[in-house]
Design a protein around this motif. Structure first.
Motif, short mmCIF file in Angstrom:
data_model
loop_
_atom_site.label_atom_id
_atom_site.label_comp_id
_atom_site.label_asym_id
_atom_site.label_seq_id
_atom_site.Cartn_x
_atom_site.Cartn_y
_atom_site.Cartn_z
N LYS A 193 14.47 -2.26 18.89
CA LYS A 193 14.85 -2.28 17.47
C LYS A 193 14.71 -0.90 16.86
O LYS A 193 13.79 -0.15 17.18
CB LYS A 193 13.98 -3.28 16.71
N VAL A 194 15.64 -0.55 15.98
CA VAL A 194 15.57 0.68 15.20
C VAL A 194 15.69 0.31 13.73
O VAL A 194 16.59 -0.43 13.33
CB VAL A 194 16.72 1.65 15.58
N GLU A 195 14.77 0.78 12.92
CA GLU A 195 14.77 0.47 11.50
C GLU A 195 14.67 1.75 10.67
O GLU A 195 13.92 2.66 11.01
CB GLU A 195 13.58 -0.42 11.14
N ALA A 196 15.43 1.81 9.59
CA ALA A 196 15.34 2.94 8.67
C ALA A 196 14.01 2.85 7.92
O ALA A 196 13.54 1.75 7.59
CB ALA A 196 16.50 2.91 7.68
N GLU A 197 13.40 3.99 7.66
CA GLU A 197 12.16 4.05 6.88
C GLU A 197 12.34 5.02 5.72
O GLU A 197 13.29 5.81 5.69
CB GLU A 197 11.00 4.50 7.76
#
Length: 278
Positions: free
Chosen positions: A203-207
C-alpha cells in the motif's frame, strides 16, 4: 530484560526488510532517469536555473555539525547493494520514483546526486554486539536485538540531494506525486544482490508534507515481512533546481509488541537540510 520479539530466523527477516532501504549507492554525483510534470505545492521557476554539480551538492548536504543529536555516515556501498538506479528493478515503471526515494537515489533525470544516512546518537552498542549471531546465547541475542531496537528507535533516515537542468526538478516532483496516486495498491522492487528476495509493498498512502521548500510531497509505504506489517515514510522537497528526498524507517516500531508505534520523518532533519539549501 526486555523481551525480544524475534527469534534467530526473525533476525534474517529484519535484515531482508532493511535490504531495500539500504540499497543505496555511494554519496557522490551520478546520472539518473525518470520523468513527470508538476507536484503539489508552489510553482517556483527552475527553467533558467543551472543545475548544481556533485561537489556543490556535497557542500549543501546536511551532515556533522549541522544538527545536534545525529550521526551522519555514507550509505552502504557493499557488493550486496545497488550502486546505481539501474540495479533496482521495479515491476511497474510508474512506481519507480517511490523505489528511488526509498533507496536514496534521485527520483528524476538528475545531473548529479549525493546522499547520507542519519541516525540518532543516543544509542549505545551492547556488549554482545561484537559476537556473531551463531555464537550468541539466547540471552545475548535478546540483548543484541534490543540494542538494535534502541539504536534505531530514534528513526534512521536517508537524505538525498539531486540537481536538475531546466524544469527537471519540477518533473521529478511530479513523478513522485503521480506515483503516490497511481501506486496506491503497492509495488514490488528488487535490488542487486537480492534477486530472489524482492521487496513487496502492499500500500502507498499520501501523507501531509512538511511544507518546506518550493513544493513538497510525502507518502507512507506499507509492506509485509514474515507476516508482520512494516510502514516506512518518504518525502520529496524541491528547492529551486534541487530536490531533497527523505526516507525514514524505525526498527523499534517494526519490532514492537502489539500495535507498532507511529513515527515519521524527523522534522528537525528536514529543517536542517532546508537551511543549507536556503
Amino acid at each position: 530484560m526486555k523481551r525480544s520479539v524475534l527469534s534467530r530466523p526473525g533476525v534474517a527477516v529484519v535484515a531482508s526488510a532493511l535490504s531495500l532501504a539500504l540499497a543505496t549507492g555511494c554519496s557522490d554525483s551520478g546520472s539518473d532517469s525518470s520523468s513527470g510534470d508538476k507536484a503539489t505545492g508552489g510553482k517556483g521557476a527552475t527553467t533558467t536555473v543551472k543545475a548544481l554539480s556533485g561537489a556543490e551538492l556535497k557542500k549543501r548536504l546536511v551532515g556533522k555539525g549541522d544538527l545536534d543529536g545525529y550521526r551522519f555516515a555514507a550509505a552502504d556501498q557493499s557488493e550486496r547493494f545497488a550502486s546505481s538506479k539501474e540495479e533496482i528493478t521495479v515491476v511497474d515503471d510508474k512506481c519507480a520514483p517511490l523505489a528511488y526515494v526509498l533507496t536514496g537515489f534521485a527520483p528524476g533525470d538528475s545531473t548529479a546526486y549525493v546522499n547520507t544516512m542519519a541516525t540518532p546518537l543516543e544509542a549505545k552498542p551492547s556488549a554482545s554486539s561484537t559476537k556473531s549471531m551463531e555464537d550468541m546465547t539466547e540471552e545475548e541475542l535478546d540483548d543484541a536485538l534490543n540494542s538494535i531496537t534502541d539504536t534505531l528507535g530514534g528513526t534512521l533516515t536517508i537524505v538525498s540531494l539531486s540537481s536538475y537542468e531546466g524544469d527537471g526538478a519540477q518533473k521529478a516532483m511530479s513523478s513522485v506525486s503521480d506515483a503516490v496516486k497511481g501506486c496506491a495498491g503497492g509495488f514490488t522492487a528488487t535490488a542487486k544482490g537480492a534477486k530472489d528476495d524482492a521487496q513487496k509493498f502492499t500500500k502507498v498512502e499520501a501523507e501531509k508534507a512538511s511544507g518546506s521548500g518550493d513544493e513538497s510531497v510525502a507518502f507512507a509505504v506499507t509492506g509485509v515481512a514474515d507476516g508482520d506489517k512494516i510502514v516506512v515514510h518518504g518525502e520529496a522537497v524541491r528547492h529551486g533546481s534541487t530536490v531533497a528526498t527523505y526516507y525514514s524507517m524505525n526498527l523499534a516500531a517494526f519490532l514492537a509488541d502489539g500495535k507498532p508505534k507511529e513515527y515519521g520523518i524527523p522534522a528537525e532533519l528536514i529543517k536542517a537540510q532546508a537551511g543549507k539549501l536556503a
